[in-house]
Design a protein around this motif. Structure first.
Motif, short mmCIF file in Angstrom:
data_model
loop_
_atom_site.label_atom_id
_atom_site.label_comp_id
_atom_site.label_asym_id
_atom_site.label_seq_id
_atom_site.Cartn_x
_atom_site.Cartn_y
_atom_site.Cartn_z
N LEU A 189 -14.76 21.99 -1.69
CA LEU A 189 -14.17 20.81 -2.32
C LEU A 189 -14.52 19.58 -1.48
CD1 LEU A 189 -12.32 19.43 -4.38
CD2 LEU A 189 -10.38 20.05 -2.92
N ASP A 190 -15.27 18.66 -2.06
CA ASP A 190 -15.73 17.47 -1.35
C ASP A 190 -14.78 16.31 -1.64
OD1 ASP A 190 -17.09 15.42 -0.14
OD2 ASP A 190 -18.93 15.63 -1.30
N LEU A 191 -14.15 15.80 -0.59
CA LEU A 191 -13.16 14.73 -0.75
C LEU A 191 -13.70 13.36 -0.31
CD1 LEU A 191 -10.11 16.66 0.76
CD2 LEU A 191 -10.70 16.41 -1.66
N THR A 192 -15.00 13.27 -0.03
CA THR A 192 -15.53 12.03 0.54
C THR A 192 -15.45 10.85 -0.40
OG1 THR A 192 -17.77 12.72 -0.12
CG2 THR A 192 -17.09 13.17 2.15
N GLU A 193 -15.45 11.10 -1.70
CA GLU A 193 -15.42 10.00 -2.66
C GLU A 193 -14.01 9.62 -3.09
OE1 GLU A 193 -18.13 8.23 -3.47
OE2 GLU A 193 -19.20 9.51 -2.05
N ALA A 194 -13.02 10.34 -2.59
CA ALA A 194 -11.63 10.04 -2.97
C ALA A 194 -11.25 8.65 -2.47
CB ALA A 194 -10.69 11.08 -2.39
N LYS A 195 -10.62 7.86 -3.32
CA LYS A 195 -10.28 6.47 -2.99
C LYS A 195 -8.82 6.27 -2.62
CE LYS A 195 -14.48 5.23 -3.85
NZ LYS A 195 -15.39 4.98 -2.72
N SER A 196 -8.07 7.35 -2.57
CA SER A 196 -6.66 7.24 -2.20
C SER A 196 -6.13 8.62 -1.83
CB SER A 196 -5.83 6.68 -3.37
OG SER A 196 -5.82 7.61 -4.44
N GLY A 197 -4.99 8.63 -1.16
CA GLY A 197 -4.33 9.89 -0.86
C GLY A 197 -3.92 10.62 -2.12
N GLU A 198 -3.54 9.84 -3.13
CA GLU A 198 -3.13 10.43 -4.40
C GLU A 198 -4.29 11.15 -5.07
OE1 GLU A 198 -0.31 7.94 -2.85
OE2 GLU A 198 -2.36 7.32 -3.37
N GLU A 199 -5.49 10.58 -4.94
CA GLU A 199 -6.66 11.24 -5.53
C GLU A 199 -6.99 12.52 -4.77
OE1 GLU A 199 -11.32 10.34 -6.80
OE2 GLU A 199 -10.09 8.73 -5.95
N VAL A 200 -6.83 12.51 -3.46
CA VAL A 200 -7.02 13.73 -2.68
C VAL A 200 -6.08 14.82 -3.17
CG1 VAL A 200 -6.69 14.77 -0.40
CG2 VAL A 200 -7.92 12.60 -0.61
N LEU A 201 -4.82 14.48 -3.36
CA LEU A 201 -3.83 15.46 -3.82
C LEU A 201 -4.17 15.97 -5.22
CD1 LEU A 201 -0.61 13.69 -2.50
CD2 LEU A 201 -1.75 15.67 -1.50
N ARG A 202 -4.64 15.08 -6.08
CA ARG A 202 -5.02 15.50 -7.44
C ARG A 202 -6.18 16.50 -7.40
NH1 ARG A 202 -8.95 14.19 -10.61
NH2 ARG A 202 -9.59 12.34 -9.43
N LEU B 79 -6.98 18.44 -4.96
CA LEU B 79 -6.49 19.70 -4.39
C LEU B 79 -5.75 20.53 -5.43
CD1 LEU B 79 -5.24 18.44 -0.91
CD2 LEU B 79 -7.19 19.95 -1.32
N LYS B 80 -4.95 19.87 -6.27
CA LYS B 80 -4.22 20.59 -7.32
C LYS B 80 -5.19 21.25 -8.29
CE LYS B 80 -0.04 17.74 -7.14
NZ LYS B 80 0.78 16.69 -7.80
N GLU B 81 -6.28 20.57 -8.60
CA GLU B 81 -7.29 21.16 -9.48
C GLU B 81 -7.92 22.39 -8.83
OE1 GLU B 81 -10.07 18.07 -10.37
OE2 GLU B 81 -8.65 16.89 -11.56
N LYS B 82 -8.13 22.29 -7.52
CA LYS B 82 -8.76 23.41 -6.81
C LYS B 82 -7.84 24.62 -6.77
CE LYS B 82 -12.08 25.15 -4.28
NZ LYS B 82 -13.44 25.39 -4.85
N VAL B 83 -6.53 24.39 -6.65
CA VAL B 83 -5.57 25.50 -6.60
C VAL B 83 -5.71 26.39 -7.82
CG1 VAL B 83 -3.11 26.05 -6.74
CG2 VAL B 83 -3.91 24.34 -5.10
N ASN B 84 -5.98 25.80 -8.95
CA ASN B 84 -6.09 26.56 -10.20
C ASN B 84 -7.34 27.43 -10.26
OD1 ASN B 84 -3.71 25.37 -11.20
ND2 ASN B 84 -4.84 23.60 -11.96
N GLU B 85 -8.27 27.24 -9.29
CA GLU B 85 -9.54 27.96 -9.33
C GLU B 85 -9.57 29.16 -8.39
OE1 GLU B 85 -12.57 25.18 -8.37
OE2 GLU B 85 -12.02 23.74 -9.94
N VAL B 86 -8.54 29.29 -7.53
CA VAL B 86 -8.59 30.34 -6.51
C VAL B 86 -7.39 31.26 -6.62
CG1 VAL B 86 -9.91 28.90 -4.91
CG2 VAL B 86 -7.43 28.89 -4.79
N GLU B 87 -7.55 32.47 -6.11
CA GLU B 87 -6.48 33.45 -6.17
C GLU B 87 -5.38 33.12 -5.16
OE1 GLU B 87 -7.94 37.38 -5.74
OE2 GLU B 87 -9.45 37.18 -7.34
N GLU B 88 -4.16 33.53 -5.50
CA GLU B 88 -3.03 33.28 -4.62
C GLU B 88 -3.27 33.88 -3.25
OE1 GLU B 88 1.70 34.51 -4.43
OE2 GLU B 88 0.80 34.04 -6.39
N GLY B 89 -2.95 33.10 -2.21
CA GLY B 89 -3.11 33.56 -0.84
C GLY B 89 -4.45 33.21 -0.22
N GLU B 90 -5.42 32.81 -1.05
CA GLU B 90 -6.74 32.45 -0.52
C GLU B 90 -6.70 31.08 0.16
OE1 GLU B 90 -11.22 31.59 -2.32
OE2 GLU B 90 -9.81 32.85 -3.44
#
Length: 529
Positions: free
Chosen positions: A79-92, A94-105
């Motif tokens: 997950l590349d966060l270099t283009e994120a323009k705010s902390g809120e965008e970083v969190l958004r 990350l939430k998208e990434k959570v949906n792509e990986v198995e629990e505990g990973e």
């Protein structure tokens, strides 16, 4: 079999403006340069292949003097966060990434930079907990000298309020002493040591992706520091040997060897160390401080925006000297990360006390915050300063708030260093900055900030010739191979970067947009547009 390259502009880079009409290559080495008709006549019985440049422009192969190849590959895969323009965008994200990986990973994000946000601040572990408590999660700052971890990652790492700051690291805490998830430099290892070991398949994929990307951007080689990570020296070194086979994949990898694994390197026989001509084991790598962005670069004065700190010394002066001494006992040069002026001073002290053998050169990496007297001392030593021009356009104007106006005179002072006769090489520090050498060349020439478009310290702008030299002969100087790399000249390796346009003739602000047509390594076209 000999190949004749002709039909374009060929810069030797030996002298500014010097060009030749043709280059004759055999067995990966330049056999002759000069006028096309002369080479055709003199080599007519040996030429088996002719390649026209079709009015394109050839340079000696561009080499990145400082990067982290596997880390660059990971950035491309994660997950590349270099283009994120705010902390809120970083969190958004990350939430998208959570949906792509198995629990505990484990979830790992790369490259956040609060200085590029309209409202700069450091995220708290509780904000990461709102993203997920079912996954250990960390996000690495763009400088890789800081990370933020969520509570799950801290718990799995055994964190509590009683955990003390490790040597060379800082654990940021809430007012009650509880770690808030923000970890600097060596403190990061308290968490990263608990990340499951990457598989060999993953390492090979990351390195393959990285090298493919380098070659696509015109790089024929790179000086990389990876060998203390990913399961240790031998495992990582074997990954390089599997990926860079010299046949399917040609890429000149010069590997710095972290001081913590130099013993492992020395246990290898000379035969094993030299069995692959495309992979070299180089200087002993040492970190003397952190980064400006995380306020862990070691300064001789307090941070302007936070007078409570002047940064972090990864090692005491005595310890740093002992590491340099050990490198000398092995007959090795050193390559030392030093961003702050006090860190740089410590490095000079160490090299002066324990100089390299005659004919060897050390390198000091970054050299961003200097003082006049440090430059004078540097001139007397056999060192190359390994600079990252792209840092100028990324770090200004926020860096002024870190060091203060009165301390700027010798900051990012590339022109001053070159005028003083100090050898300089150019790198990206990828994945910290983008891999393209053209971005580095443009940054060195324009010094135009990405954030506000202003030109900072115009007097330190390099000419196009000087900037290209950083990535050609400069990188060769850094490894004492200026007798066979860095120029287009008889006897030099047949490594070329061929571009669509002439960098000396395009607008300075358009350099980074010039397309790579060919990347040639060992006389073989490894990339063709």
């Amino acid at each position: 079999m000999s190949t004749l390259w002709y039909g374009g502009t060929i810069y030797t880079m030996r002298r500014e403006g010097e060009t030749v009409e043709a280059v004759l290559v055999e067995d990966g080495v330049i056999q002759a340069v000069g006028k096309e008709d002369v080479l055709r006549r003199e080599w007519q019985h040996k030429i088996t292949e002719e390649i026209s440049l079709h009015n394109r422009v050839m340079y000696p192969g561009f080499v990145d003097s400082h990067l982290h190849l596997i880390g660059h590959g990971e950035k491309l895969l994660r997950l590349d966060l270099t283009e994120a323009k705010s902390g809120e965008e970083v969190l958004r994200l990350l939430k998208e990434k959570v949906n792509e990986v198995e629990e505990g990973e484990w979830i790992i994000g790369e490259g956040w930079d609060e200085n590029q946000w309209e409202n700069p601040y450091i995220l708290h572990r509780r904000q990461l907990d709102e993203v997920t408590t079912k996954h250990p999660l960390i996000i690495k700052r763009v400088c890789r000298h800081a990370l933020i971890a969520n509570s799950r990652a801290l718990e799995m790492s055994g964190f509590s309020a009683e955990v003390q700051d490790p040597s060379g690291g800082v654990i940021h805490r809430d007012e009650d002493g509880t770690p808030n998830g923000f970890l600097l430099d060596q403190a990061q290892e308290l968490v990263t040591a608990h990340i499951p070991l990457a598989s060999e398949a993953y390492l090979q994929k990351a390195l393959t992706v990285a090298i493919d990307d380098c070659i696509k951007h015109g790089l024929t080689g790179g000086h990389s520091e990876d060998l203390n990570y990913y399961g240790g020296f031998l495992r990582t070194y074997e990954t390089f040997k599997r990926v860079i086979d010299g046949e399917k994949t040609k890429f000149r990898a010069h590997l710095l060897v972290h001081h913590e694994v130099v013993d492992n390197m020395m246990e290898l026989s000379e035969e094993v160390r030299n069995e692959n001509s495309f992979i070299e084991l180089g200087s002993v790598k040492i970190f003397s401080d952190g980064s400006l962005g995380s306020q862990s670069a070691l300064l001789s004065f307090p941070y302007h925006n936070d007078p409570s700190t002047n940064g972090v010394a990864i090692h005491s002066l005595e310890k740093l000297k002992s590491i340099v001494k050990k490198a000398r006992e092995y007959g090795r040069t050193v390559a030392v990360h030093a961003i702050g002026d006090l860190a740089f001073e410590y490095v000079l002290d160490s090299i002066e006390d324990y100089p390299p053998k005659k004919g060897q050169r050390d390198r000091i990496i970054h050299a961003q915050i200097l003082r006049e007297e440090l430059i004078e001392r540097t001139k007397k030593l056999p060192v190359v300063l390994d600079i990252q021009p792209r840092f100028v356009v990324s770090d200004f104007p926020w860096v002024i708030g870190r060091v203060g106006e009165k301390n700027l005179s010798y900051c990012y002072a590339w022109k001053t260093l070159i005028k003083e006769g100090i050898l300089c090489a150019g790198g990206s520090d990828a994945p910290i900055e983008p891999i393209s050498p053209l971005l580095g060349i443009e940054a060195a020439v324009t010094r135009q900030s990405l954030s506000d478009g202003k030109v900072y310290m115009k007097e330190e702008q390099l000419s196009v010739f000087e900037a290209i030299q950083l990535f050609t002969i400069g990188s060769a100087y850094a490894i004492s191979q200026e007798d066979k790399k860095g120029y287009i000249e008889k006897g030099y390796v047949a490594d070329f970067t061929v571009l669509e346009k002439d960098l000396f003739k395009v607008k300075e602000t358009e350099i980074s947009g010039v397309e790579v047509i060919y990347t040639v390594i060992d006389g073989v076209i490894m990339y063709k547009q």
